[in-house]
Design a protein around this motif. Structure first.
Motif, PDB file in Angstrom:
ATOM      1  N   GLN A  88       1.044 -13.634   3.427  1.00  0.00           N
ATOM      2  CA  GLN A  88       0.656 -12.399   4.111  1.00  0.00           C
ATOM      3  C   GLN A  88       1.495 -12.173   5.363  1.00  0.00           C
ATOM      4  O   GLN A  88       1.802 -11.033   5.722  1.00  0.00           O
ATOM      5  N   GLU A  91       4.699 -10.745   4.242  1.00  0.00           N
ATOM      6  CA  GLU A  91       4.494  -9.337   3.885  1.00  0.00           C
ATOM      7  C   GLU A  91       4.537  -8.451   5.125  1.00  0.00           C
ATOM      8  O   GLU A  91       5.139  -7.377   5.131  1.00  0.00           O
TER       9      GLU A  91
ATOM     10  N   GLU B  97       1.520   1.555   7.606  1.00  0.00           N
ATOM     11  CA  GLU B  97       0.700   2.235   6.602  1.00  0.00           C
ATOM     12  C   GLU B  97       1.418   2.351   5.263  1.00  0.00           C
ATOM     13  O   GLU B  97       0.795   2.200   4.214  1.00  0.00           O
ATOM     14  N   ALA B 100       1.284  -1.122   3.795  1.00  0.00           N
ATOM     15  CA  ALA B 100      -0.057  -1.456   3.314  1.00  0.00           C
ATOM     16  C   ALA B 100      -0.371  -0.699   2.037  1.00  0.00           C
ATOM     17  O   ALA B 100      -0.986  -1.240   1.111  1.00  0.00           O
ATOM     18  N   CYS B 101       0.066   0.547   1.971  1.00  0.00           N
ATOM     19  CA  CYS B 101      -0.219   1.378   0.802  1.00  0.00           C
ATOM     20  C   CYS B 101       0.505   0.814  -0.427  1.00  0.00           C
ATOM     21  O   CYS B 101      -0.058   0.772  -1.527  1.00  0.00           O
ATOM     22  N   GLU B 102       1.728   0.370  -0.208  1.00  0.00           N
ATOM     23  CA  GLU B 102       2.498  -0.222  -1.302  1.00  0.00           C
ATOM     24  C   GLU B 102       1.789  -1.473  -1.844  1.00  0.00           C
ATOM     25  O   GLU B 102       1.676  -1.662  -3.056  1.00  0.00           O
ATOM     26  N   LEU B 103       1.300  -2.298  -0.931  1.00  0.00           N
ATOM     27  CA  LEU B 103       0.583  -3.502  -1.350  1.00  0.00           C
ATOM     28  C   LEU B 103      -0.725  -3.147  -2.046  1.00  0.00           C
ATOM     29  O   LEU B 103      -1.110  -3.761  -3.041  1.00  0.00           O
ATOM     30  N   ALA B 104      -1.406  -2.146  -1.486  1.00  0.00           N
ATOM     31  CA  ALA B 104      -2.732  -1.800  -2.000  1.00  0.00           C
ATOM     32  C   ALA B 104      -2.656  -1.337  -3.452  1.00  0.00           C
ATOM     33  O   ALA B 104      -3.598  -1.538  -4.220  1.00  0.00           O
ATOM     34  N   SER B 150      -5.162  -3.437   1.126  1.00  0.00           N
ATOM     35  CA  SER B 150      -3.860  -4.112   1.091  1.00  0.00           C
ATOM     36  C   SER B 150      -4.046  -5.620   0.927  1.00  0.00           C
ATOM     37  O   SER B 150      -3.119  -6.326   0.550  1.00  0.00           O
ATOM     38  N   ASN B 152      -4.289  -7.726   3.150  1.00  0.00           N
ATOM     39  CA  ASN B 152      -3.576  -8.471   4.188  1.00  0.00           C
ATOM     40  C   ASN B 152      -4.327  -8.340   5.513  1.00  0.00           C
ATOM     41  O   ASN B 152      -4.299  -7.289   6.148  1.00  0.00           O
ATOM     42  N   ARG B 203       3.785   4.191  -2.126  1.00  0.00           N
ATOM     43  CA  ARG B 203       4.542   4.124  -0.873  1.00  0.00           C
ATOM     44  C   ARG B 203       5.104   5.492  -0.517  1.00  0.00           C
ATOM     45  O   ARG B 203       5.011   5.942   0.615  1.00  0.00           O
TER      46      ARG B 203
END
Lengths: 225, 225
Positions: A88, A91, B97, B100-104, B150, B152, B203
């Motif tokens: 994490q 990331e 953001e 995070a959106c890409e991970l989510a 995400s 994370n 993303r």
DNA sequence: AAATGCAAGATGTCAGACATCTTACAGTTA
DNA sequence: TAACTGTAAGATGTCTGACATCTTGCATTT
């Protein structure tokens, strides 16, 4: 003192929302004066780990509002293996560094580009004579130039604690010759992309580097398991 | 007390690298006891604004190592117009953001996707009856879902102080009807992208939203000039 | 039953003292 | 002369004890 109290919080002795013992009680428990307790609490307050309400008590905040990356890291590593936490962190680094690299492409100065190529050369030199310390130093300096070249002061602020947490692990991964070679190639690509001042290309070059770093770490973690 | 001292530092009375006056002197200058001075210093130490070396003195750290986004923001706004600072904050938000959106996209749960669409519906409803407060609330909740999705924890930690700094300005921009309509469309796109679990698409959708926000802010700042 | 008053316990602040560490400078010694 | 040493000044670290102020619950009074 602050660390001891934080340990007790992290271990779950005082869950979020609950109060910690009074200052007199902590003073007796840890065998320090009440003033020392108060100073420790001030430290934890500044990190938004504790909230104080005069006349009522001192409360533990939920982990999501903690402002200290180190403290959250310690809490996250509690009980579980910290491999997940390491991933994490990478990331997070990826988000900030790719973003900063994208911004830097449109703002970086000529002299900074020159500095980047110099650091790549330094990495090659260090690699050829097996000087791990020099390699890591040039690596860090390279990334630092990009962060500053992003022209965004706040990126550095958020990255600094991350940097401190990661630097221990970087020495480990950078000791592997194959990983050094990968890194040199990626840094070369990044420097060239920034030289072209193509934001999308710069972001992608940095993103590939971060992906490589993540893969290296996963492999390293898997091997040591 | 901590704020007063921070003001004097930011105003350049004690530049980075220099020492602040001794505890006795500050105690006299601000008309408080030495203990209060020490507690204030503990707060600034926890934010890495000051470094203490026993027997030598208390030193001001360079701004790049400060750990408090608020403090850096205050320092950055000193003297210049803070328009530049606002833009940099949005840039930072964009990095976190979109990342995070890409991970989510690869991790978000079904119920969270449902929640996203519900918040979009709430934004539409609030927009139609001109309820700015409800609109902002749904907007914030939407983004919060994504951050948590995400997976994370550290993203939330870094985002929290940013959130606190930005929320005042968000109420201003969200009051403009045209901006509300833009936002609704973007949020819809983001929710759909996450539903498709396509990381690249997610993303991009978030990135377009952030670009729009940045443009709105620039226009707003330019108009008020 | 409601309002008031009071006491307990929490944090906030203060004052004064002593301990420990760093540094500079004067004095001593080779 | 040069190197070493001791000492004093000034900085932060810690302690003790006291009083102020705020919150809360409970007993008292109305």
């Amino acid at each position: 003192m602050a660390d001891e109290l934080l340990d007790r919080i992290i271990e779950g002795e005082f869950p979020p929302g609950s109060t910690v013992p009074g200052e007199h009680e902590l003073s007796a428990r840890h065998e320090v004066s009440r003033m020392t307790v108060r100073e420790a609490m001030k430290t934890l307050q500044a990190q938004r780990i504790l909230s104080v309400e005069r006349g009522r008590g001192t409360f533990v905040n939920p982990l999501s509002s903690w402002a200290s990356l180190e403290a959250v890291l310690r809490a996250a590593a509690e009980g579980k293996n910290d491999a997940d936490a390491s991933i994490q962190l990478i990331e997070l680094r990826r988000m900030l560094e790719t973003g900063a690299c994208e911004l830097a492409a449109g703002r970086i100065a000529e002299e900074d580009i020159e500095a980047l190529f110099n650091y790549v050369a330094a990495m090659k030199a260090a690699h050829s004579i097996n000087d791990v310390a020099a390699f890591v130093e040039a690596d860090l300096a390279f990334h630092d130039v990009i962060l500053r070249a992003s022209g965004n002061v706040f990126v550095s602020v958020l990255f600094e604690p991350l940097h401190r947490v990661l630097e221990k692990r970087r020495a480990e991964t950078s000791a592997v010759p194959a990983i050094q070679e990968h890194a040199i190639g990626h840094h070369q690509n990044i420097a060239e992309a920034l030289e072209s001042r193509d934001a999308a290309r710069a972001r992608q070059a940095m993103d590939e580097h971060m992906q490589q770093t993540l893969d290296d770490l996963k492999q390293l973690v898997l091997e040591t398991k």
